[in-house]
Each structure stands twice: as C-alpha cells, then as structure tokens.
Write a protein that holds these residues in place. Sequence first.
Motif, PDB file in Angstrom:
ATOM      1  N   LEU A 141       0.812  -1.215  -0.092  1.00  0.00           N
ATOM      2  CA  LEU A 141       0.021  -0.039  -0.150  1.00  0.00           C
ATOM      3  C   LEU A 141       0.986   1.342  -0.035  1.00  0.00           C
ATOM      4  N   HIS A 142       0.654   2.008  -0.895  1.00  0.00           N
ATOM      5  CA  HIS A 142       1.521   3.150  -1.095  1.00  0.00           C
ATOM      6  C   HIS A 142       1.139   4.500  -0.594  1.00  0.00           C
ATOM      7  N   ASP A 143      -0.215   4.359  -0.221  1.00  0.00           N
ATOM      8  CA  ASP A 143      -0.796   5.684   0.209  1.00  0.00           C
ATOM      9  C   ASP A 143      -1.249   5.833   1.363  1.00  0.00           C
ATOM     10  N   GLN A 144      -0.420   5.139   2.512  1.00  0.00           N
ATOM     11  CA  GLN A 144      -0.817   5.324   3.931  1.00  0.00           C
ATOM     12  C   GLN A 144       0.187   6.102   4.536  1.00  0.00           C
ATOM     13  N   LYS A 148       6.607   6.038   3.005  1.00  0.00           N
ATOM     14  CA  LYS A 148       6.763   4.325   3.565  1.00  0.00           C
ATOM     15  C   LYS A 148       5.508   3.702   2.509  1.00  0.00           C
ATOM     16  N   SER A 149       6.229   2.769   2.188  1.00  0.00           N
ATOM     17  CA  SER A 149       5.072   1.785   1.723  1.00  0.00           C
ATOM     18  C   SER A 149       4.401   0.637   2.912  1.00  0.00           C
ATOM     19  N   PHE A 150       3.551   0.321   2.779  1.00  0.00           N
ATOM     20  CA  PHE A 150       3.028  -0.666   4.129  1.00  0.00           C
ATOM     21  C   PHE A 150       2.599  -2.191   3.285  1.00  0.00           C
TER      22      PHE A 150
ATOM     23  N   TYR C  90       0.978  -3.546   9.977  1.00  0.00           N
ATOM     24  CA  TYR C  90       1.680  -3.547   8.305  1.00  0.00           C
ATOM     25  C   TYR C  90       3.245  -3.566   8.909  1.00  0.00           C
ATOM     26  N   PHE C  91       3.865  -4.239   7.912  1.00  0.00           N
ATOM     27  CA  PHE C  91       5.562  -4.175   7.634  1.00  0.00           C
ATOM     28  C   PHE C  91       5.826  -2.678   6.993  1.00  0.00           C
ATOM     29  N   VAL C  93       8.291  -0.481   4.788  1.00  0.00           N
ATOM     30  CA  VAL C  93       9.540  -0.102   3.887  1.00  0.00           C
ATOM     31  C   VAL C  93       9.591   0.964   3.341  1.00  0.00           C
ATOM     32  N   PRO C  94      10.573   1.622   2.925  1.00  0.00           N
ATOM     33  CA  PRO C  94      10.711   2.792   2.083  1.00  0.00           C
ATOM     34  C   PRO C  94       9.707   2.993   0.967  1.00  0.00           C
ATOM     35  N   LYS C  95       9.128   4.038   0.706  1.00  0.00           N
ATOM     36  CA  LYS C  95       8.034   3.909  -0.177  1.00  0.00           C
ATOM     37  C   LYS C  95       8.580   3.526  -1.601  1.00  0.00           C
TER      38      LYS C  95
END
Lengths: 482, 493, 98
Positions: A141-144, A148-150, C90-91, C93-95
């Motif tokens: 998920l890139h919009d949280q 960071k991505s979740f 969630y885990f 990580v960098p975007k």
Amino acid sequence: MSYTIEGNTGPWELVIGLEVHAQVISHSKLFSGAATAFGAEPNSQVSFIDAGFPGMLPVINRECVAQAVRTGLGLNAEINLWSRFDRKNYFYADLPQGYQISQYAHPIVGKGEIEIELADGAKKIVGITRLHLEQDAGKSLHDQHPTKSFIDLNRSGVALMEIVSEPDMRSPEEAGAYLTKLRQILRYLGTCDGNMDEGSMRADVNVSVRKAGEGYRTRCEVKNVNSVKFVMQAVEAEARRQIEVWESGGTVEQETRLFDTQRGTTRSMRSKEDAHDYRYFPEPDLPPLVLEPDWVEQLKASLPELPDVRRARYVAMGLTPYDAHVLTLEKETAAFFETVAKGRDAKQAANWVTGDFFAALNRLKRDITDPPVTAENLGGLLDLIADGTVSGKLAKEIFEIMIETGKAPGVIVEERGLKQVTDTGAIEAAVADVLAKNADKVAEYKSGKDKLFGFFVGQTMKAMQGKGNPALVNEVVKKLLG
Amino acid sequence: MRLTDHTLRSALDALNAGETTSVALTEAFLEGIARLNPRLNAFITVSADQALEAAKASDARRAVGKAGPLEGAPLAIKDLFCTAGTQTTAGSAILGGFVPPYESTVTKNLLRDGAVFLGKVNLDEFAMGSSNKTSAYGAVENPWSRANDPDTRLVPGGSSGGSAAAVAAHLALGATATDTGGSIRQPAAFCGIAGIKPTYGRCSRFGIVAFASSLDQAGPVARTVEDCAILLRSMAGFDPRDATSADLPVPDFAAACARPVKGLRIGVPREYRLDGMAPEIEALWRQGLDWLVQQGATLVDISLPHTKYALPTYYVVAPAEASSNLARYDGVRFGLRETAQNSDLRDLYERTRAKGFGAEVQRRIMIGTYVLSAGYYDAYYLKAQKVRALIRRDFEQAWGQVDAIVTPATPSAAFGMDEKQDDPVTMYLNDVFTVTANLAGLPGIAVPAGLDAQGLPLGLQVIGKPWDEETCFSVGAAIERAANFTAVPGIRA
Amino acid sequence: MSLDAATVRRIASLARIRLEEDEVGRMQAELNGILGWIEQLQAVDTEGVEPMAGGAPEGQPAMRMREDAVTDGGQADAVLANAPDRMGAYFGVPKVVE
C-alpha cells in the motif's frame, strides 16, 4: 475483412496473447494453512510460511491441485500426470521468501483451447499453451504514509493459476471475448470466482503488430490489467504506440509496461529491470507432483456442465439462441433459470426471466445473487398461470407485488383475493349486468358494429376487477349477445 | 565420577536408578558452561533459568512415572534450530535478536521425550564453513590441543563447531547438529566424539534455518555411538510439515549398536585414497578396516569413480540453493535492517545484506546467484545436478557388492585458528570425504578411532545404504569398541 | 569462464548485496578462484544423464498433499513481532515507486 489499424504506411495487424492469473477458490493457501478470504484485517491471514520465516517449509494443498486439474479439463487441455515446482527468484517488498514457487519447466496442464464467439456471430478457437500453479505475492500500500509503503501479506501464498494463451488473437474484441469466455468457464467450474474488482483475475497482455504476411515482431507485455474493458483498451493503445514507433523509424523494445487507465495509454515499468533473470531452478523443498490417473478421472466425472454445453441444451429445450446465450452468461443466472423452469414450460420460464425479471434487476440495480424475487416464487407464479388461477396480465401485477413484499405469489393471491373467477354463473351475472347497463351499445353491436365486442369484454373484466378468466368472459359475452 | 563425565547412556541409567536428578545434572553442566564458555565460546545463548525450570519439571514427571526416553537429559541445541521464545541466530548478524515464535520439529521431538535444553550453540554463519570461524558470534575453540604445542588454539571444525566442542568439553550430554557437506561428521572427528548424518528425509527440516535444502540433514553429536543412536531415535520421524520427510518407521538404533558385524561386507573405495594423504590418516583407515576384519567382516575393494567431482559439484549445488534460501533475509520482517539517509527499498536490501552477511556467506550467495543466472544455468547448475546423479549412481552400484563403506572422516586432524585461511578452496577440501554422502542422500557416521602424533583425535566414517542407519551404527560401534577411545581433551568440565 | 568486474557488479546487484568499488577486485579474484576449480566438472561425460533434483537417495517420492483446511494464521502480532519497522498492522518499507 480482418481487423487492422491504419497507420501512415498502411494497415497493421495485431498479434495478441494473454497470460491470465486466476485466484484458485480454496479455503486455505497453496502451501500453508492460512485462510484466503478477501478483505480480512491486514496480516491476519498469514502463516510463518507465507511470511518467509526461517526454517519454514511449503506443503501443498490437494484442493488447489484439484482445481487446476478441473480447470485443465474444462479447457480441454492435457493434464500432465507429472509436474514440478520451480523457484522464480526476485526481490520485491511483497515477496517475503525472495522467490515465488511456480511451475516453469513442467506445468500441471499443457495444451488446450477455448472457442470464442464474436459480435458478428463468427466463432474462433484460441489455443491455450499451458496452465500452471503458483503462489500469489502480498500487497503493497503506497498511500498510507508520506515516505513509506506498507506491506500486507494476507494474499501472500494464495494459489494462482496462470493460464497462458497462444498468440492467436487479432483484435481488441477477440482479446475481450477470450477473457470473458475464460472467466465464464472458470466460474462455471467453480475454480475461480472471476471477481476482477478484488483482483481474483488479472491479465498480462502481450501485444505486437505486423504487416500482413510477416512473422512476429517484438512484443511488449502490459502487466496486471484488471477488466475486460481495460484489456481491450490496453491492446489498442499499445498497438497504436508500437505502430508509431515502427513508422517513425524506431524499434520496439521487448519490455514490461503498465496500462494507465486514466490516460488510456501504456508506460514502461522501469522498476522491473532485473525481470529477465529470475534464476529458475527446481524447488528442492517439494518432490514432484505426481497425479493418480484414477483421481483425474474422478475429477473429470464430477465436472459441472460448461456454458457451451448448457447453451446447446437450452436451445434443444426450445429457447431462442439469444435467450440461451443470455441465460448462460453467468452461472448464477443459469441456475436461477433452471430453478424457475424445473417441471414447467421452459420457453415461458425463459420469457419471464429475460423479460420482467431482468427488467426488475435493471430497474432496482440488483444482482442475480441478490434477486428481488426468488426463483422458487417466480416458478410458483408460473404455476398459478398454468393452472388458470391467475391470468397473464394479473400475473404481471402480482410479480410487482412480489417485488414489493417479498411474499410468495400464492399468499398474495389469497390475501388480496386475486384468484381468477372461472365460475360461469358469476361471469354470466357480470356480463348480463354490463349488457343491461349498456343497452344502447348492445343495439349498435347488433346493427353491425362488431368492434364493440371488445368493449363488453373490457367492461366485464373491469367489473370483475380483472379476475375473470379471459377465455370464459369472451365465451359468455359471445353467448349472451348471441 | 563427576556428573559431567556421564555419557548420555550412563546418565539416563543413573536417572532411572534414582542415583541423580535432572536438576543435579543440569546444574553441573551449567556450572561447567559458566566456567569454560568464556574461553571456548561454544554457546551463543545459555538458557540457565529455563533449563533449571525444565529440569525440575522433568524430575517431577519422573517422580510420577512419566519419564520419556530422554527424560532429564541436558542437551545443547545448534543455533540453527528455531526454538520458540529463545533467540535463534544461525550464527549470523542478519538474524540478530530474532526470536522465533515456533519450535523446530527436531527440538520439539526432543522436548516430547523429556530432554532439557541448556542453550544454543555456536556454528559457522548459516552453517557455511568447516572451522566455526565464520560465526558472527566469534570463533569456537576446540577443547583439544596439540601435545607439543598447547598454546596454539585449534578450530573445532564446522559448521557444528559449537555442538562438537560443547559435547567434547563435557558441557552437555549431547547436542543437535546439522550436516550439509560434512558439518556433523567433520567437527565430531576434530573433537574426538561421534556424530551421524542420517539419510536425507529421516529428520524433519521444519524449523531448521535452511542452508541448502536438498543437502541439509539434522543429526546428533554425542560422546559415544550408542548415545548418537539414542538421540537420533528421538530426533527422527515423519513430519507432515516437511514435504521431503520420509514416512517410515524409526528403528531402535541403539539396539543396532550391539549387532555384530560378522559377515558384513565392507567397501573400501579406492578413490578415497588421495594423493598426498597424510600417512597417519592412511594408517588409521587401515587400522579401522583391520578391526572390522578381526570381528568377522570382509573387505571389498570398490570404485566410486566420480568421487573427485563431488566437492566441485557440491560447491555449485549448495551455493545455488543457499542464494535462494537466504533471499528472505532482507531487513523487512525480522532481523537486521541497515539503511542510509533516504535509502530506497533496493538500497535497504543491499546495505542490510552487505552488513548482515559475513564474507563467506556473501561469497556463496554470489557464486550461487551466478551459477543460476541466465546463460550459465546449463553449464553450472544443470551440469552439477547431472554429475550429482552420477555420484548417486556410483553408490547404487556399490550397494550390490557391499553393506557399508568405511573411509576416513577428514583429511587431517583439527587445524589451528590461523591456519588454512589463504583461500576458500583450501578450506572446502575439509569436506572431501564427507560431501558424497550429502550429495547421494546417504547416512554417514563419524566415530573417533585414534589420536595423531600430536595427540589430536582422528575419526573414521561409515557410509550406509539409504535408510540403513542401523548398519552404520553396528559398524561404528564395532570400530568404537576396538579403538577403545578413552582420551579426553585438556579443557573439560 | 572468468568473471570480469562488470559481471561481479551485476551479480552483486542481482543478489542485492552492496559491493563497494574497492571490494570488487577482491571479490572477483575469489569468485574466479572458486569458479576455476569448479570448471573441472566440464570434464565429466554427462551425456544422457537425468539431472538429480532434491536430496532423496532413491529418487524423489511423489508429493504428499494436505487437506484444504484453515489451520494457520490469525496471529498478526506474532508475524509482526520481529519486524524492524512495524507500522501498526503492517510491515513498513521505504516508499516503493512502481
């Protein structure tokens, strides 16, 4: 005339192949006992196997194998009694093991075929190259969060069937028809729910263009297209892009692209730069998958009826080819129809389902899985027509009341006293009353104005609140005027 | 007799006879560990409190007549086995602080049978090494030393160096170990104890940090062949959670130790007589064969023609599988994460793995990645798997003529901490006699058989047919009896 | 076959191991030492030999299959407990930009 796109240098043919990823219907994952249900809390359906923890090992789910075999049988494909899993190695945030367990060299299903039908009625065979089982990845998920991505691993390890077609399609319409037909077959088989919104089916679309009579030119793969409409749009957009490249003196590079549904164009997916070196090798944690021929035979014997066969059966039952087609598009619709038609007149059942019932679905924006009138109740209504309890006209009114109240037609007829009157005495009394009140019209009729016959019938029906048996009313009017 | 001098067999007898308790044994070993581990560094984690609790619970079970086959026996666990609630490092910085929420099947089986775990023992990082020097938690010292050079610290062998050193130094009655190319048998030989790698599939791999999946097997190290037999019986068995685990009954291995070798045909593979082999090794081998002949066995010269290709085959297959198995150490779900400012995901992976993996592990991942990469797969990986098939076939043909094969366990005695560092291939040659059994999936046991001129232990190896660990135990026990190996290392509890 | 520096860098990148420029030479020499030694395999005649897959001594048995039942999962906390950057459920990580 076959489909072409007109460029500056003349017409171009399209060559299209699809790789469809279909999520297998099973309770638990391909190699772990975690659940597969859609929409669960993040990371709540994750075993340590799915999360790639140290020392974890895969153990295969028999049902997933059975589903792949059923699908292969449904695609008239070769079932490989000996197949094997390989590791496909690459790093990605939602790929916990650092490899995907897939079947590269020895898939469980080999060559098969699908017959598609186009708008002009033409039929075409599209070859299936292979079907193999593999694990799905997790979800990013890139919009949280701003930086960071979740990662949610609920999908990680869910069984997928990758179904690869031959490059047999030549137009966006054919690609769309193929995906529609494939989805229909999978849903009939019960091996994939075909729910493209939830990602249960995604297509990678391989497109190249060529001049008539040429061999294949370089193809590009448009990844993860998630509807029939987008597949058709992506094919056309990518073909037009390639034509432009060729016609401007360039060369199409083999690459992975993404379809931008907003812009209706494809763009290069640079993040997959290592994609060409997956370092496949046999999965050492899993022995080969060896199927017992008897088991495959059992699965074959228990396959449900597939859409083409069902359609032909409906036509044989007296339905129009169009109704048969419409009723078999979704297996839920066909099941609904079968319940309505069971032990009744099939043609009449089809008319009701495709007529009033479909109209109601549309009007109410309801789905066949959530019908406003149950198949049993609709069947009951047909029974009331058949035994003369209600007229066809009255039945349409009762149908509307059924939608409003959800009640069974018999109950509605009972409660509202809508039962058709077949008592000749009562009809005669009503007709006599109408004739008495309209002596002038009786005179006109008798002097030759035949058209007034309908007037007397109508007045009688009105007086009887629509419950008079139309045939009997006709008969009595004729007799008393006689 | 000091409690720590017990073998597993004698300790279980003493426990059964009520002459001692699990608590007393556990305290004795914990005392020895506290005293000697600062020097030997055999243990990465000492679980003193849990061990004493477990010992008390064990004594309580015994008191109510519910004693399992290993009831109350204090053991050491190689830190490659995941142990629920206890840090498991695989000897690597990349797993620093990792606490598994699950128990490996092998350790679960040992707990089921009443064992007490003293702690987690050191190993080469991800079990890759023959010296225990690649551990991120420091090298392990062999409790033995050269008679004429007592100040030179020796390696215990590897990768199960901590397991072997702990058992040899009387810091545990036995230990779990794993063997991918010789990692049980070579350290057992270097430390003067016994160790068996069973047939591939005999012990479940579930919960053991994977190195090379098609080669890894768990097995015990212990002071005697019979002790190994007792431990293996508990460790082994079918596990539905490992698809490569064999669904076969587990025999009474200890009973096989007493079985005579009279009439057995012992294979002597000519290809194991290496050019420039140390005369002491050659002599020991001869001696071992003579002992077996004296007990009624017959010798058969056999040929295993592809032996010389075993090590290069291994060094394609094992790194290839390792490069894939170790991809999961990426700094996302567990263990170390290393980033710089503004690291993207790729940079995070690369920094984490560069920092978290030691030099040998990085080398093997690089080799493994290369041999699987596009354009090289056929020349390296596929070729190696074909040669591996030929190595297996060599053995299959030999089994027509012989019941077991006897070879030296290692080409030398334990070497010094600072020796053999010059290049990786020299180190790899340590496994020359052991690696064939891994490639062919066969059981192999190492048995202490004598001392070299400097007073260091040397071992012999018995390789058996598939699933025939029993003959390995019979022949191993026969060698053990004849050798009457009573020497003990200078450093011990 | 001998690895050049560019190949060493490519393999390191494929394996996601950061290799500083001043380490390339040493790594190259070590890998070439090992690969040179492995090269002797090419001398073996493997014509018509079926490659061995898996570690079973008598060839691999057929794969056992488990029944399709939900027996695992429902342990998000345990799954996330060791994470270096846990972000709620969630885990982190960098975007990732796709």
